[in-house]
Design a protein around this motif. Structure first.
Motif, PDB file in Angstrom:
ATOM      1  N   GLU A  70       0.846  -1.295   0.230  1.00 31.37           N
ATOM      2  CA  GLU A  70       0.033   0.052  -0.050  1.00 31.37           C
ATOM      3  C   GLU A  70       0.850   1.330  -0.005  1.00 31.37           C
ATOM      4  N   THR A  71       1.985   1.317   0.834  1.00 34.89           N
ATOM      5  CA  THR A  71       2.888   2.276   0.926  1.00 34.89           C
ATOM      6  C   THR A  71       3.417   2.402  -0.295  1.00 34.89           C
ATOM      7  N   LEU A  72       3.760   1.427  -1.103  1.00 33.45           N
ATOM      8  CA  LEU A  72       4.601   1.594  -2.428  1.00 33.45           C
ATOM      9  C   LEU A  72       3.220   2.256  -3.441  1.00 33.45           C
ATOM     10  N   ALA A  73       2.234   1.761  -3.426  1.00 34.67           N
ATOM     11  CA  ALA A  73       1.106   2.104  -4.477  1.00 34.67           C
ATOM     12  C   ALA A  73       0.495   3.407  -4.245  1.00 34.67           C
ATOM     13  N   GLU A  74       0.538   3.715  -3.098  1.00 37.45           N
ATOM     14  CA  GLU A  74      -0.143   5.105  -2.861  1.00 37.45           C
ATOM     15  C   GLU A  74       0.797   6.267  -2.927  1.00 37.45           C
ATOM     16  N   GLY A  75       2.089   6.101  -2.515  1.00 44.56           N
ATOM     17  CA  GLY A  75       2.879   7.146  -2.248  1.00 44.56           C
ATOM     18  C   GLY A  75       4.343   6.907  -2.914  1.00 44.56           C
ATOM     19  N   ASN A 128      -4.210   6.888  -8.206  1.00 43.02           N
ATOM     20  CA  ASN A 128      -4.297   7.029  -6.555  1.00 43.02           C
ATOM     21  C   ASN A 128      -3.452   5.995  -5.944  1.00 43.02           C
ATOM     22  N   ASP A 129      -3.656   4.637  -6.518  1.00 44.50           N
ATOM     23  CA  ASP A 129      -2.844   3.491  -6.012  1.00 44.50           C
ATOM     24  C   ASP A 129      -2.411   2.442  -7.134  1.00 44.50           C
ATOM     25  N   GLY A 174      -0.269  15.779  -4.355  1.00 46.20           N
ATOM     26  CA  GLY A 174      -1.282  15.419  -3.368  1.00 46.20           C
ATOM     27  C   GLY A 174      -0.630  14.567  -2.264  1.00 46.20           C
ATOM     28  N   GLU A 175      -1.364  14.046  -1.450  1.00 44.63           N
ATOM     29  CA  GLU A 175      -0.939  13.197  -0.271  1.00 44.63           C
ATOM     30  C   GLU A 175      -0.758  11.741  -0.760  1.00 44.63           C
ATOM     31  N   GLY A 176       0.307  11.100  -0.507  1.00 45.40           N
ATOM     32  CA  GLY A 176       0.690   9.757  -0.921  1.00 45.40           C
ATOM     33  C   GLY A 176       0.089   8.749  -0.271  1.00 45.40           C
ATOM     34  N   PHE A 177       0.839   8.115   0.738  1.00 46.85           N
ATOM     35  CA  PHE A 177       0.299   6.954   1.578  1.00 46.85           C
ATOM     36  C   PHE A 177      -0.550   7.514   2.818  1.00 46.85           C
ATOM     37  N   ASN A 178      -1.562   6.666   2.990  1.00 39.60           N
ATOM     38  CA  ASN A 178      -2.578   7.106   4.205  1.00 39.60           C
ATOM     39  C   ASN A 178      -3.294   6.099   4.457  1.00 39.60           C
ATOM     40  N   THR A 179      -2.911   5.052   5.490  1.00 40.08           N
ATOM     41  CA  THR A 179      -3.442   3.549   5.521  1.00 40.08           C
ATOM     42  C   THR A 179      -4.968   3.539   5.953  1.00 40.08           C
TER      43      THR A 179
END
Lengths: 225, 224
Positions: A70-75, A128-129, A174-179
């Motif tokens: 998720e961290t890689l895909a969002e941010g 986004n991701d 925009g914001e990247g990672f946000n769990t």
């Protein structure tokens, strides 16, 4: 008797074939992994290549992504996925690519080890991701000097709604990672592509240049030794 | 007796090398799209050291001529200089959506790899590409999925004035066009966007008729 044994022993150690066999046994398989960005307008954040055994799963379609993916895909941050891969005995080698893979460009890393499965992931930064991925590709058929070319598809980590808004897309500041953010359909799946403002999504910060179709990347795997 | 055996052996060897030298290929090309036409195809067997294009690299002038205007004559000339086996226009014109054409090639022994290209209409500089595919030596039929590429030589404005034609006549007019520039390198085409406004909007193309997803074509090669 003893001289015959010595002679036999010398004969054996002097034999070129057995030297070569010993070299082959000592050298770890080594692969050069080159990735080319095939898109018009989707830079890929630093990707990761993992050489692993059959137990490691970077992601599984239809199930939730790990927080590291998720961290890689969002941010676009590969550090957690890299650290987790390096920490498990199921992985022989994990390498991050040296930088952002801009559209049309190529980057390479080498991975080394006895494990013979390869996985790759890198974020498409105008999503986004979304990420380009290769999961558990078996390398055992590659002999030394042989190369193979693969075309990669794009996946949606399923950890963030695809609003395409400037506030949520990393390359649009925009914001990247946000769990915690809207993991409403929390399953890794094939990416449906971006809609963009040019196609009528008024909240989208993206335009026609950001649209993509598969394959979004080409990978050449060359076995070096 | 010995001499006769030797002669027989030589004859057999000659026959075998003849079979290895020339491959007979039957090449079928199917247009898998909903509403995209392919301009006259170029089908060629050539040495593995030749490629009509490379992804991530700027298109040649002759690739540009094919991708923007459907003209394969320059690429055919290029292939002639490396003694490739070339077949142009097997469909005798456009290959319409959902249709198939077929051609045969008898290839010289150094022409081990196959390429197939044609422009996609209506696009600015989109084309189908089978690029430098190594033809198997084992007889049989092999099916390959073909992707749509963007030559990167022209901005994807989607204005009909920038596109040779829409043979299916589903296009509109009066659009503003997309504010984009040529990408500069060959890559996977992002697809037509289109819109639903036949007399304005952003695109002269029709979203319901002119979109696609890969693979846009199927090439089926039978090695005899």
């Amino acid at each position: 008797m003893s001289s015959a044994l010595i002679a036999a022993g010398l004969g054996f150690s002097g034999c070129g074939d057995s030297d070569e066999m010993m070299d082959t046994e000592v050298k770890m398989p080594k692969y050069e992994i080159s990735i080319t960005n095939l898109t018009a307008g989707q830079p890929m954040a630093p990707a990761i290549a993992v050489l692993h055994n059959a137990n490691y799963m970077m992601y599984t379609l239809g199930t939730s992504a790990s927080v590291a993916l998720e961290t890689l895909a969002e941010g676009g941050d590969n550090s957690m996925l890299l650290a987790e891969a390096k920490a498990t005995t199921d992985v022989d080698d994990a390498e991050g690519f040296s930088g952002v893979l801009t559209p049309g460009s190529t980057l390479s890393v080498t991975v080394e080890g006895d494990d013979d499965y390869l996985s790759l992931a890198g974020m498409l930064v105008n999503t986004n991701d979304g990420f380009v991925g290769l999961r558990s590709y078996h390398l055992s058929h590659l002999s030394v000097g042989e190369a193979e070319r693969l075309e990669l598809s794009t996946y949606d980590a399923g950890t963030e709604a695809n609003s395409e808004s400037a506030a949520t897309v990393p390359a649009q500041q925009g914001e990247g990672f946000n769990t915690a953010r809207n993991d409403a359909n929390d399953k890794v799946r094939s990416h449906a592509g971006v809609v963009t403002a040019d196609d009528g999504l008024s909240s989208s910060a993206l335009s026609s240049i950001h649209r993509f179709d598969n394959p979004t990347a080409m990978v050449v795997i060359k076995r070096m030794q | 007796m010995t001499r006769k055996l030797l002669t027989t052996a030589l004859t057999t060897a000659t026959l075998m090398s003849t079979t290895l030298m020339a491959q007979e290929l039957e090449v079928k090309i199917t247009n898998n799209t909903n509403g995209i036409y392919f301009t006259p195809l170029l089908v060629s067997a050539h040495p593995s050291t030749t490629a009509l294009f490379t992804t991530g690299v700027a298109a040649s002038a002759h690739l540009k001529a094919m991708a923007e205007g459907g003209d394969v004559s320059g690429l055919a000339t290029d292939l002639g200089t490396v003694n490739a086996d070339v077949m142009t226009n097997p469909a005798s014109g456009l290959l319409a959506p959902g249709t198939t054409t077929m051609t045969t090639l008898v290839t010289a022994d150094e022409n081990t790899n196959l390429s197939v290209v044609a422009m996609m209409l209506p696009t600015n500089d989109g084309f189908i590409g089978l690029n430098n595919w190594k033809v198997p030596t084992t007889p049989g039929t092999y099916t390959i999925n073909i992707n749509a590429y963007d030559a990167g030589t022209e901005a994807n404005t989607e204005l009909i004035a920038d596109i040779p034609a829409d043979p299916g006549t589903k296009n509109g007019t009066g659009a503003t066009g997309f504010n984009v520039t040529a990408e500069g390198y060959v890559h996977i085409h992002r697809g037509n966007v289109g819109d639903s406004d036949a007399s304005g909007g952003k695109s002269d193309l029709d979203a319901a008729s002119h979109r696609w997803l890969n693979p846009v074509a199927t090439v089926s090669v039978t090695v005899k």
